[in-house]
Design an enzyme around this catalytic site. Structure first.
Site, PDB file in Angstrom:
ATOM      1  N   MET A   1       0.844  -1.183   0.000  1.00  0.00           N
ATOM      2  CA  MET A   1       0.000   0.000   0.000  1.00  0.00           C
ATOM      3  C   MET A   1       0.883   1.237   0.000  1.00  0.00           C
ATOM      4  O   MET A   1       1.802   1.352   0.793  1.00  0.00           O
ATOM      5  CB  MET A   1      -0.895   0.007   1.243  1.00  0.00           C
ATOM      6  CG  MET A   1      -1.755   1.261   1.362  1.00  0.00           C
ATOM      7  SD  MET A   1      -2.701   1.303   2.885  1.00  0.00           S
ATOM      8  CE  MET A   1      -3.777  -0.106   2.636  1.00  0.00           C
TER       9      MET A   1
ATOM     10  N   VAL B   1       5.294   5.058  -4.332  1.00  0.00           N
ATOM     11  CA  VAL B   1       6.737   5.081  -4.142  1.00  0.00           C
ATOM     12  C   VAL B   1       7.348   6.097  -5.101  1.00  0.00           C
ATOM     13  O   VAL B   1       7.024   6.114  -6.288  1.00  0.00           O
ATOM     14  CB  VAL B   1       7.357   3.689  -4.372  1.00  0.00           C
ATOM     15  CG1 VAL B   1       8.864   3.736  -4.157  1.00  0.00           C
ATOM     16  CG2 VAL B   1       6.721   2.669  -3.447  1.00  0.00           C
TER      17      VAL B   1
ATOM     18  N   ASP C   1       3.482 -12.837   2.499  1.00  0.00           N
ATOM     19  CA  ASP C   1       2.956 -12.425   1.192  1.00  0.00           C
ATOM     20  C   ASP C   1       4.017 -12.599   0.111  1.00  0.00           C
ATOM     21  O   ASP C   1       4.304 -11.681  -0.659  1.00  0.00           O
ATOM     22  CB  ASP C   1       2.483 -10.966   1.252  1.00  0.00           C
ATOM     23  CG  ASP C   1       1.564 -10.606   0.086  1.00  0.00           C
ATOM     24  OD1 ASP C   1       1.000 -11.538  -0.540  1.00  0.00           O
ATOM     25  OD2 ASP C   1       1.394  -9.403  -0.196  1.00  0.00           O
TER      26      ASP C   1
END
Length: 331
Positions: free
Chosen positions: A1, A4, A111
């Protein structure tokens, strides 16, 4: 989330990546905790194959994460095509070594997927995004943990069977997820490929993958056996990440590391593209921060020397005030 950005640290003469939590998530306690957890997890491990986090903090309601800039591409950009065997083994061995270091530190990523493993142009691997990682002695004692018992977290098509059913996720779960990724790199196909994501989810729970040799006959027997073991439905029968790395290194013994071939693909979004337009919008919102922002509030998550940190913090404020160079980059 988060978005960048590429930023320039003028004092130390280096480029860094700054990840900003979207404004619409900045008021959500779980989103902020995930942001902080990403920094805590990555900074708790000193390993060349894990992205380095310099700082996390907040300036006038904008949460930021400052980290090393990695130039390369994620494994998500090369799905569907089998890699050269030695190159795939090298990339996977580096990823397994990074996970072994995390597990040794009591951290489970939770993840593992192609988008979270980046390969630099010189062939070195970086494991990214520890946002939903489980830290040692953290979730068991948190008053408000990130996840709830029985809740499925992670990316649907890269879950282990135990993760898919909401059970506790430990190191063997990462081996299974890495096994899915490894099967894809070696064969070009997902081991549980199905018409829909939900059908893939069901296949992970109920179906054994097609033996990798049926899709690529020249795979070494050691790789075939390793893939089968990594994708075993029973966690106790899977190898450790350290054993995975050792087996893969035996495949690459004596071979030079192969630089990543990227062709002419640009690193960031093209000018005038939808991504570039979106990035301009985000940059405009950052530029709208008052000209004299308050000092960043820090949260005890620091990697590196204090002087470097102070310089980076000052450089970040300069960027917010418009005196630094910031461009959008997708990581």
């Amino acid at each position: 989330m988060g978005e960048v950005f590429l930023a320039r640290d003028e004092r130390l003469g280096r480029d860094v990546a700054i990840k900003l939590l979207p404004r619409d998530a900045a008021s959500a306690p779980q989103a902020i905790e995930r942001f902080r957890r990403e920094a805590r997890a990555a900074s708790a491990i000193s390993h060349p194959n894990i992205i380095t986090v310099f700082d996390v903090g907040e300036v006038d309601g904008i949460w930021y994460l400052a980290m090393e800039l990695v130039r390369g591409r994620t494994l998500a950009e090369d799905r569907g095509t089998p890699w050269p065997i030695a190159q795939a083994a090298d990339v996977l061995a580096q990823g397994a070594t990074a996970l072994a270091a995390a597990h040794e530190a009591g951290i489970v990523h939770r993840d593992i997927k192609p988008a979270n493993i980046m390969v630099r142009h010189d062939g070195y691997v970086k494991v990214l995004d520890f946002g939903i990682a489980r830290l040692a002695n953290t979730e068991r004692h948190d008053a408000a943990p990130l996840t709830e018992p029985g809740k499925v977290i992670g990316t649907l098509t890269y879950l282990s069977p135990e993760q898919a059913t909401g059970e506790s996720v430990e190191a063997p779960s990462e081996v299974f997820s890495l096994g899915i990724l490894a099967y894809e790199l070696f064969t070009g196909a997902h081991p549980f490929k199905a018409p829909t994501s939900m059908a893939t989810f069901t296949a992970i729970l109920t179906r054994d993958p097609v033996p990798a040799a049926e899709l690529r006959a020249e795979l070494p027997e050691s790789v075939q056996a390793l893939l089968a073991a990594m994708l075993d439905k029973e966690p106790a029968r899977r190898p450790s990440t350290a054993d995975v790395a050792a087996t893969l290194r035996s495949v690459t013994a004596g071979a030079a590391r192969t630089p990543l071939v990227t062709g002419a693909r640009p690193v960031g979004p093209a000018a005038g593209s939808a991504q570039a337009t979106a990035a301009t919008t985000v940059l405009a919102s950052v530029a709208a921060v008052p000209a004299a922002p308050s000092a960043p509030r820090h949260h005890g998550i620091v990697v590196g020397r204090a002087q470097d940190l102070a310089m980076l913090q000052t450089a970040y404020v300069d960027v917010l005030q418009g005196s630094g160079l910031v461009v959008s980059v997708r990581l």
